[in-house]
Enzyme design. Structure first.
Site, PDB file in Angstrom:
ATOM      1  N   CYS A 143      27.213  34.549  49.430  1.00 37.44           N
ATOM      2  CA  CYS A 143      26.268  35.317  48.857  1.00 37.44           C
ATOM      3  C   CYS A 143      24.932  33.949  48.374  1.00 37.44           C
ATOM      4  O   CYS A 143      24.065  35.101  48.306  1.00 37.44           O
ATOM      5  CB  CYS A 143      26.623  35.505  46.636  1.00 37.44           C
ATOM      6  SG  CYS A 143      28.376  36.535  46.775  1.00 37.44           S
ATOM      7  N   HIS A 278      20.541  37.470  43.099  1.00 34.91           N
ATOM      8  CA  HIS A 278      21.466  37.811  43.617  1.00 34.91           C
ATOM      9  C   HIS A 278      22.693  38.486  42.941  1.00 34.91           C
ATOM     10  O   HIS A 278      22.544  38.452  41.469  1.00 34.91           O
ATOM     11  CB  HIS A 278      22.894  36.602  43.835  1.00 34.91           C
ATOM     12  CG  HIS A 278      24.082  36.929  44.346  1.00 34.91           C
ATOM     13  ND1 HIS A 278      24.283  38.644  45.155  1.00 34.91           N
ATOM     14  CD2 HIS A 278      25.435  36.737  44.301  1.00 34.91           C
ATOM     15  CE1 HIS A 278      25.141  38.276  44.915  1.00 34.91           C
ATOM     16  NE2 HIS A 278      26.225  37.338  44.417  1.00 34.91           N
ATOM     17  N   ASN A 309      28.103  44.657  44.196  1.00 40.68           N
ATOM     18  CA  ASN A 309      28.588  42.705  44.927  1.00 40.68           C
ATOM     19  C   ASN A 309      27.968  43.293  45.767  1.00 40.68           C
ATOM     20  O   ASN A 309      29.832  43.084  46.529  1.00 40.68           O
ATOM     21  CB  ASN A 309      28.792  42.010  43.844  1.00 40.68           C
ATOM     22  CG  ASN A 309      28.591  40.831  44.705  1.00 40.68           C
ATOM     23  OD1 ASN A 309      27.969  40.262  45.472  1.00 40.68           O
ATOM     24  ND2 ASN A 309      29.191  39.972  43.376  1.00 40.68           N
TER      25      ASN A 309
HETATM   26  O1  UT7 Z   1      28.988  36.854  43.985  1.00 40.95           O
HETATM   27  C1  UT7 Z   1      29.686  35.593  44.148  1.00 40.95           C
HETATM   28  C2  UT7 Z   1      29.409  35.332  42.351  1.00 40.95           C
HETATM   29  N1  UT7 Z   1      30.053  36.267  41.580  1.00 40.95           N
HETATM   30  C3  UT7 Z   1      30.234  36.597  40.383  1.00 40.95           C
HETATM   31  O2  UT7 Z   1      28.565  35.664  40.212  1.00 40.95           O
HETATM   32  C4  UT7 Z   1      30.595  36.920  39.324  1.00 40.95           C
HETATM   33  C5  UT7 Z   1      31.672  35.825  38.471  1.00 40.95           C
HETATM   34  N2  UT7 Z   1      32.514  36.393  37.037  1.00 40.95           N
HETATM   35  C6  UT7 Z   1      31.763  38.032  36.884  1.00 40.95           C
HETATM   36  O3  UT7 Z   1      31.961  38.676  36.887  1.00 40.95           O
HETATM   37  C7  UT7 Z   1      32.709  38.239  35.652  1.00 40.95           C
HETATM   38  O4  UT7 Z   1      34.063  37.207  35.679  1.00 40.95           O
HETATM   39  C8  UT7 Z   1      34.177  39.431  35.896  1.00 40.95           C
HETATM   40  C9  UT7 Z   1      33.225  40.584  36.192  1.00 40.95           C
HETATM   41  C10 UT7 Z   1      34.262  39.291  37.410  1.00 40.95           C
HETATM   42  C11 UT7 Z   1      35.524  39.906  35.084  1.00 40.95           C
HETATM   43  O5  UT7 Z   1      34.271  39.253  33.524  1.00 40.95           O
HETATM   44  P1  UT7 Z   1      34.845  39.132  32.254  1.00 40.95           P
HETATM   45  O6  UT7 Z   1      34.194  39.508  31.350  1.00 40.95           O
HETATM   46  O7  UT7 Z   1      35.058  37.347  32.779  1.00 40.95           O
HETATM   47  O8  UT7 Z   1      36.014  39.648  32.712  1.00 40.95           O
HETATM   48  P2  UT7 Z   1      38.052  38.168  32.024  1.00 40.95           P
HETATM   49  O9  UT7 Z   1      38.523  37.744  33.263  1.00 40.95           O
HETATM   50  O10 UT7 Z   1      37.049  37.402  30.885  1.00 40.95           O
HETATM   51  O11 UT7 Z   1      38.395  39.322  31.468  1.00 40.95           O
HETATM   52  C12 UT7 Z   1      38.540  39.988  30.124  1.00 40.95           C
HETATM   53  C13 UT7 Z   1      39.388  40.539  29.443  1.00 40.95           C
HETATM   54  C14 UT7 Z   1      40.893  40.433  29.715  1.00 40.95           C
HETATM   55  O12 UT7 Z   1      41.995  41.003  28.572  1.00 40.95           O
HETATM   56  P3  UT7 Z   1      41.826  40.208  27.406  1.00 40.95           P
HETATM   57  O13 UT7 Z   1      42.313  38.968  27.283  1.00 40.95           O
HETATM   58  O14 UT7 Z   1      40.695  39.685  26.308  1.00 40.95           O
HETATM   59  O15 UT7 Z   1      42.626  41.051  26.603  1.00 40.95           O
HETATM   60  C15 UT7 Z   1      41.158  40.869  30.887  1.00 40.95           C
HETATM   61  O16 UT7 Z   1      42.950  40.829  30.976  1.00 40.95           O
HETATM   62  O17 UT7 Z   1      38.995  42.406  30.014  1.00 40.95           O
HETATM   63  C16 UT7 Z   1      40.346  42.304  31.206  1.00 40.95           C
HETATM   64  N3  UT7 Z   1      40.529  42.073  32.487  1.00 40.95           N
HETATM   65  C17 UT7 Z   1      39.922  44.236  32.875  1.00 40.95           C
HETATM   66  N4  UT7 Z   1      40.490  45.095  32.491  1.00 40.95           N
HETATM   67  C18 UT7 Z   1      39.728  46.222  32.749  1.00 40.95           C
HETATM   68  C19 UT7 Z   1      39.702  41.685  33.200  1.00 40.95           C
HETATM   69  N5  UT7 Z   1      39.613  42.703  34.323  1.00 40.95           N
HETATM   70  C20 UT7 Z   1      39.787  43.799  33.706  1.00 40.95           C
HETATM   71  C21 UT7 Z   1      39.028  45.284  34.628  1.00 40.95           C
HETATM   72  N6  UT7 Z   1      39.727  45.791  34.122  1.00 40.95           N
HETATM   73  N7  UT7 Z   1      38.559  45.076  36.096  1.00 40.95           N
END
Ligand code: UT7
Length: 353
Positions: A143, A278, A309
């Site tokens: 990226c 980005h 993205n």
């Molecule tokens: O391009 C290169 C650079 N990339 C980035 O900068 C991306 C950086 N990361 C992100 O944008 C975020 O981490 C994501 C959008 C990928 C994920 O969001 P998050 O807020 O970090 O989610 P998380 O992994 O902390 O998960 C939060 C909750 C969890 O549930 P509980 O444990 O709170 O009950 C996950 O199980 O959301 C759940 N979860 C989902 N739910 C529905 C994780 N992925 C999903 C999903 N749909 N796809």
């Protein structure tokens, strides 16, 4: 290159002696470089969150709230290859720059989804656009690839290596994404953005602040090496991401990099017309804007909402859109920042074409 012999350069005291101990003729150096044109290509097919959730265990609401993505473009099986999309974006950039393709001395494609280990995509693009003999190579900085490419192109133009260079950021991430992976399936998308960097009467590209953090090499990565895939029959190696780790790094690590790019260019946030980070996640964009204390009149690129993205393509695509829709002024100052797998990052202040 003519070699001027000069007795004043001493030869090493021991070991084999060089034939000549003189200085080399060199390039003029110290010219100005600027981005003269940008172009973009978004695949025709628009995919909304509900369609993503037909195979992904997620919901439209969760995806919107956690990433800001509403729709994204996904390339067709035929006709929208990495090369096809690059060509369309490049043609737009060349047209805006007002140059002939034969004037391009170097083509750099930033991509992690060109599906050939070798050769690079860039030489084929060179033929497609009529810059047949240009130097052409790909770079892999995910990226951050486009901002790395702008750095290389700017330095080449300033040094006199070329008069014009074409930088393309392009991805067909749908080929490398598991549609059932909750960490990536809703984020990654396809597209291409391009810029022509060329000689200019005034400076148009500020110093780059860049770097890497290989200790976190594995937090966004192709799941298995090609060798392991072959020897252990592991199946197609899609890209996986430790989202939270990357999120924290981006939010806390990248605003200081952006600040250093402003300082290096000798400007403040008050001088900016646009902020083009980005397009990784809308929450990351908002957090960085807050940390930078951007004034209200600085336009913030939020292309992610309808483009997703697109890794290396995201900064040039967002730039192209801000200009095409008249949101940012031609000739205005923009702070651009790429960051991602590697981990790697690069930021610079540019004058918009
Ligand atoms: O391009 C290169 C650079 N990339 C980035 O900068 C991306 C950086 N990361 C992100 O944008 C975020 O981490 C994501 C959008 C990928 C994920 O969001 P998050 O807020 O970090 O989610 P998380 O992994 O902390 O998960 C939060 C909750 C969890 O549930 P509980 O444990 O709170 O009950 C996950 O199980 O959301 C759940 N979860 C989902 N739910 C529905 C994780 N992925 C999903 C999903 N749909 N796809």
């Amino acid at each position: 290159m003519p070699l001027r012999r000069k007795k004043s350069v001493p030869a090493p005291p021991t070991g084999p002696q060089p034939k000549g101990t003189g200085t080399l003729a060199t390039l003029p150096g110290n010219r100005h470089a600027a981005i003269l044109g940008v172009g973009g290509y978004r695949p025709e097919r628009v995919v909304d969150n509900n369609e993503i959730c037909e195979v992904l265990d997620s919901s439209d609401q969760w995806i919107r709230e956690r990433s800001g993505i509403v729709t994204r473009h996904i390339a067709a099986k035929d006709g929208e290859s990495v090369i096809d999309m690059s060509e369309a974006a490049a043609r737009g950039a060349i047209e805006m720059a007002g140059i002939d393709p034969e004037q391009i001395g170097c083509i750099i494609i930033a991509t992690v989804s060109h599906p050939y280990q070798t050769p690079a995509a860039a030489p084929l693009l060179a033929v497609r656009i009529g810059a047949d003999t240009a130097a052409a190579f790909d770079i892999s900085a995910a990226c951050a690839g486009y901002c790395h490419g702008i750095t290389l192109a700017s330095d080449m133009v300033r040094a006199g290596t070329v008069d014009y260079a074409l930088v393309v950021g392009v991805e067909r991430l749908s080929d490398f994404t598991d549609p059932t992976d909750r960490g990536t399936a809703f984020i990654f998308a396809d597209g291409a953005g391009a810029a022509v960097v060329g000689k200019s009467d005034t400076e148009g590209i500020g110093p780059t602040i860049w770097g890497s953090d290989g200790k976190h090499w594995d937090v966004i990565a192709q799941r298995d090496s090609w060798i392991d895939v072959r020897e252990q029959d592991l199946g197609w190696p899609t890209i996986v991401m430790q989202g939270q780790t990357v999120f924290r790094w981006a939010v806390w690590g990248m605003a200081p990099v952006a600040k250093r790019a402003l300082d290096a260019a000798g400007v403040t946030v008050d001088d900016l017309d646009a902020f083009i980070p980005h397009q990784a996640n809308m929450r990351i964009i908002d957090a960085m804007a807050k940390q930078l204390k951007l004034p209200d009149d600085v336009v913030i690129a939020r292309d992610i909402a309808t483009t997703g993205n697109t890794s290396a393509a995201s900064v040039p695509l967002a730039t192209e859109r801000l200009l095409r829709e008249g949101e940012a002024p031609r000739g205005g100052l923009a702070l651009q920042l790429g960051f991602g797998a590697g981990l790697s990052y690069a930021a610079q202040v540019i004058r918009l074409p």
